[in-house]
Structures are given as C-alpha cells and as structure tokens.
Design a protein around this motif. Structure first.
Motif, PDB file in Angstrom:
ATOM      1  N   ASN A 102      18.249  27.688  -5.640  1.00  0.00           N
ATOM      2  CA  ASN A 102      18.191  26.311  -5.157  1.00  0.00           C
ATOM      3  C   ASN A 102      17.704  26.163  -3.724  1.00  0.00           C
ATOM      4  O   ASN A 102      17.024  25.201  -3.392  1.00  0.00           O
ATOM      5  N   SER A 103      18.075  27.078  -2.851  1.00  0.00           N
ATOM      6  CA  SER A 103      17.771  26.918  -1.434  1.00  0.00           C
ATOM      7  C   SER A 103      16.428  27.514  -1.048  1.00  0.00           C
ATOM      8  O   SER A 103      16.136  28.679  -1.349  1.00  0.00           O
ATOM      9  N   ALA A 104      15.628  26.728  -0.322  1.00  0.00           N
ATOM     10  CA  ALA A 104      14.359  27.236   0.203  1.00  0.00           C
ATOM     11  C   ALA A 104      14.594  28.304   1.265  1.00  0.00           C
ATOM     12  O   ALA A 104      13.681  29.076   1.590  1.00  0.00           O
ATOM     13  N   PHE A 105      15.818  28.372   1.794  1.00  0.00           N
ATOM     14  CA  PHE A 105      16.135  29.392   2.792  1.00  0.00           C
ATOM     15  C   PHE A 105      16.408  30.754   2.160  1.00  0.00           C
ATOM     16  O   PHE A 105      16.627  31.734   2.880  1.00  0.00           O
ATOM     17  N   LEU A 106      16.398  30.817   0.830  1.00  0.00           N
ATOM     18  CA  LEU A 106      16.578  32.095   0.133  1.00  0.00           C
ATOM     19  C   LEU A 106      15.321  32.448  -0.655  1.00  0.00           C
ATOM     20  O   LEU A 106      15.384  33.027  -1.727  1.00  0.00           O
ATOM     21  N   ILE A 123      13.975  20.008  10.997  1.00  0.00           N
ATOM     22  CA  ILE A 123      13.240  19.926   9.729  1.00  0.00           C
ATOM     23  C   ILE A 123      13.530  18.590   9.056  1.00  0.00           C
ATOM     24  O   ILE A 123      14.612  18.035   9.190  1.00  0.00           O
ATOM     25  N   VAL A 124      12.529  18.087   8.355  1.00  0.00           N
ATOM     26  CA  VAL A 124      12.673  16.881   7.540  1.00  0.00           C
ATOM     27  C   VAL A 124      12.460  17.309   6.092  1.00  0.00           C
ATOM     28  O   VAL A 124      11.393  17.840   5.746  1.00  0.00           O
ATOM     29  N   VAL A 125      13.476  17.113   5.260  1.00  0.00           N
ATOM     30  CA  VAL A 125      13.456  17.615   3.889  1.00  0.00           C
ATOM     31  C   VAL A 125      13.166  16.477   2.908  1.00  0.00           C
ATOM     32  O   VAL A 125      13.801  15.419   2.960  1.00  0.00           O
ATOM     33  N   VAL A 126      12.212  16.721   2.006  1.00  0.00           N
ATOM     34  CA  VAL A 126      11.860  15.770   0.942  1.00  0.00           C
ATOM     35  C   VAL A 126      11.643  16.564  -0.342  1.00  0.00           C
ATOM     36  O   VAL A 126      11.551  17.789  -0.311  1.00  0.00           O
ATOM     37  N   GLY A 127      11.570  15.874  -1.481  1.00  0.00           N
ATOM     38  CA  GLY A 127      11.202  16.566  -2.714  1.00  0.00           C
ATOM     39  C   GLY A 127      12.147  16.340  -3.872  1.00  0.00           C
ATOM     40  O   GLY A 127      12.813  15.313  -3.971  1.00  0.00           O
ATOM     41  N   ILE A 128      12.226  17.330  -4.746  1.00  0.00           N
ATOM     42  CA  ILE A 128      12.918  17.243  -6.023  1.00  0.00           C
ATOM     43  C   ILE A 128      13.823  18.482  -6.173  1.00  0.00           C
ATOM     44  O   ILE A 128      13.382  19.586  -5.845  1.00  0.00           O
ATOM     45  N   GLN A 129      15.011  18.382  -6.660  1.00  0.00           N
ATOM     46  CA  GLN A 129      15.806  17.233  -7.007  1.00  0.00           C
ATOM     47  C   GLN A 129      16.772  16.945  -5.869  1.00  0.00           C
ATOM     48  O   GLN A 129      17.292  17.871  -5.263  1.00  0.00           O
ATOM     49  N   THR A 130      17.075  15.673  -5.661  1.00  0.00           N
ATOM     50  CA  THR A 130      17.919  15.254  -4.544  1.00  0.00           C
ATOM     51  C   THR A 130      19.218  16.044  -4.476  1.00  0.00           C
ATOM     52  O   THR A 130      19.611  16.522  -3.410  1.00  0.00           O
ATOM     53  N   ASN A 131      19.896  16.172  -5.616  1.00  0.00           N
ATOM     54  CA  ASN A 131      21.245  16.748  -5.653  1.00  0.00           C
ATOM     55  C   ASN A 131      21.254  18.247  -5.942  1.00  0.00           C
ATOM     56  O   ASN A 131      22.335  18.847  -6.030  1.00  0.00           O
ATOM     57  N   TRP A 132      20.123  18.851  -6.082  1.00  0.00           N
ATOM     58  CA  TRP A 132      20.075  20.284  -6.326  1.00  0.00           C
ATOM     59  C   TRP A 132      19.342  20.993  -5.196  1.00  0.00           C
ATOM     60  O   TRP A 132      19.929  21.351  -4.191  1.00  0.00           O
ATOM     61  N   CYS A 133      18.035  21.186  -5.340  1.00  0.00           N
ATOM     62  CA  CYS A 133      17.323  22.000  -4.350  1.00  0.00           C
ATOM     63  C   CYS A 133      17.149  21.308  -3.006  1.00  0.00           C
ATOM     64  O   CYS A 133      17.151  21.964  -1.971  1.00  0.00           O
ATOM     65  N   VAL A 134      16.994  19.975  -3.014  1.00  0.00           N
ATOM     66  CA  VAL A 134      16.904  19.266  -1.735  1.00  0.00           C
ATOM     67  C   VAL A 134      18.234  19.353  -0.995  1.00  0.00           C
ATOM     68  O   VAL A 134      18.294  19.722   0.187  1.00  0.00           O
ATOM     69  N   GLU A 135      19.327  19.023  -1.695  1.00  0.00           N
ATOM     70  CA  GLU A 135      20.640  19.059  -1.051  1.00  0.00           C
ATOM     71  C   GLU A 135      21.002  20.470  -0.594  1.00  0.00           C
ATOM     72  O   GLU A 135      21.500  20.659   0.527  1.00  0.00           O
ATOM     73  N   THR A 136      20.764  21.465  -1.429  1.00  0.00           N
ATOM     74  CA  THR A 136      21.127  22.836  -1.073  1.00  0.00           C
ATOM     75  C   THR A 136      20.325  23.323   0.131  1.00  0.00           C
ATOM     76  O   THR A 136      20.866  23.970   1.041  1.00  0.00           O
ATOM     77  N   THR A 137      19.033  23.009   0.155  1.00  0.00           N
ATOM     78  CA  THR A 137      18.190  23.393   1.286  1.00  0.00           C
ATOM     79  C   THR A 137      18.670  22.709   2.562  1.00  0.00           C
ATOM     80  O   THR A 137      18.766  23.340   3.622  1.00  0.00           O
ATOM     81  N   ALA A 138      18.986  21.418   2.473  1.00  0.00           N
ATOM     82  CA  ALA A 138      19.463  20.680   3.649  1.00  0.00           C
ATOM     83  C   ALA A 138      20.808  21.223   4.133  1.00  0.00           C
ATOM     84  O   ALA A 138      21.021  21.398   5.338  1.00  0.00           O
TER      85      ALA A 138
END
Length: 200
Positions: A102-106, A123-138
C-alpha cells in the motif's frame, strides 16, 4: 468543502501521484466509486507542478496477485492515458516508484531517500484509492517526518466491505480516511483549489 486555513506549498514540494492506473477503470465498471471529477483534478495538479518546475513522483502498483487488474504484464497495470502523456514533460525532477504494497514509501527506489536527497520536506499526495494506498502513503510520510498535504478531491475510492458485514460507501470510506489523516495529525487534508492557491 474548503477550509479557512491557507495552505502554503513549498517551492520544491513534491506531488506524489499514487496508482493512477487503468485497472481502476475496470473496477469502476462493477463497484461504485466517488469523486467523478478526481481524474480532472489530478491532471490539473500535475500540470501546475510541471509548469512551476516542482518535482513529481509517479507511483505504480505492480500487484503480485494473478487476478488483479493491476498485475504486471496486464494492460490495467499501465498508467491512465492522461498521466502517461504527462510523464517526462515537466521542468522539475521526476521519479517513478513501483510498489507491491500500500505505501509508496515501501517501493523502489526508496521514496524517503529520494525526497531527502532532493532536499524535499513537503509532499502533496493524490491518486487512488483514498482509503488504501493514498492514506497509507500519507500516514507513513507523516511518520517519517515529512510535511504531508492530501488533496481530497484529487483522490477517489470504491464501496468497501469490512468485518461483521459492515459496509461503507465510497464516500463514507473516503471521509473516514480524511478524518483519520487530518484528525490524527498525519496530514493536512485540503481541496485541489486550496493546493493550487498555495502554489502561488
């Protein structure tokens, strides 16, 4: 939906575009989604970032699941056309991060290392899905000490089922993610318009 607080966007803030891939259009054929304008907002922010010479991080999910529309080697793994046609067009730094979680940091290359190497703190985070990869990355970005801004209307998600037969609509799931991020201090959740205004 806008907040009263002004969101200052740093001159070298990175736009992190998470998993804007064709496979999600397939999912949307059978599962309800929210924010029909999200792709427009994401495209707008990429254009703003590239025009201002700010760095852009394109994140692609390479699913290891054989039945995933995001699996490697399948057309759904590709970026949506409007993202692909913008890659390499900006004046600022650009990097492609691939991941299978899920995380772009991994992912690869190491996003935190790349950001720090470029002297980027926001960082400004956008994309898909709000509650999965976006939230985990943020969340992880916040934990790693970055100043994280999430552009809520430049994200979307789908209806989801959890334990005990509980179900959330796409909008309920997205709002829950936004409350978790903002209320938990992981990120400031704002609108695309607020981000654009903060770019100046």
């Amino acid at each position: 939906m806008e907040t009263a607080e002004f969101t200052q966007i740093a001159g070298n803030a990175a736009l992190v575009v998470v998993d804007v891939q064709r496979g999600f259009d397939e999912i949307a054929l059978s599962v309800a989604r929210n924010h029909p304008e999200a792709d427009e907002r994401i495209a707008e922010l990429i254009d703003v970032w590239q025009a201002s010479g700010r760095p852009v991080v394109f994140v692609r999910h390479d699913s290891a699941r054989e039945d995933s529309p995001l699996r490697r080697g399948y057309s759904g793994n590709d970026f949506k056309e409007y993202v692909e046609e913008r890659r390499g067009k900006g004046g600022g730094a650009e990097v492609l991060v691939t991941k299978s979680v899920n995380s772009a940091f991994l992912g690869s290359p190491d996003l935190a290392g790349w950001l720090r190497g470029e002297g980027i703190r926001q960082i400004v985070v956008v994309g898909i899905q709000t509650n999965w990869c976006v939230e985990t990355t943020a969340r992880m970005g916040g934990n790693l000490g970055f100043d994280v801004v999430a552009a809520y209307d430049a994200t979307y998600t789908f209806d989801v089922e959890g334990p005990f037969g509980w179900r959330l609509s796409a909008e309920e799931a997205a709002r829950a993610a936004a409350v978790n991020l903002h209320g938990g201090g992981f990120a400031r959740v704002v609108t695309t318009a607020e981000v654009v205004r903060g770019v100046g």
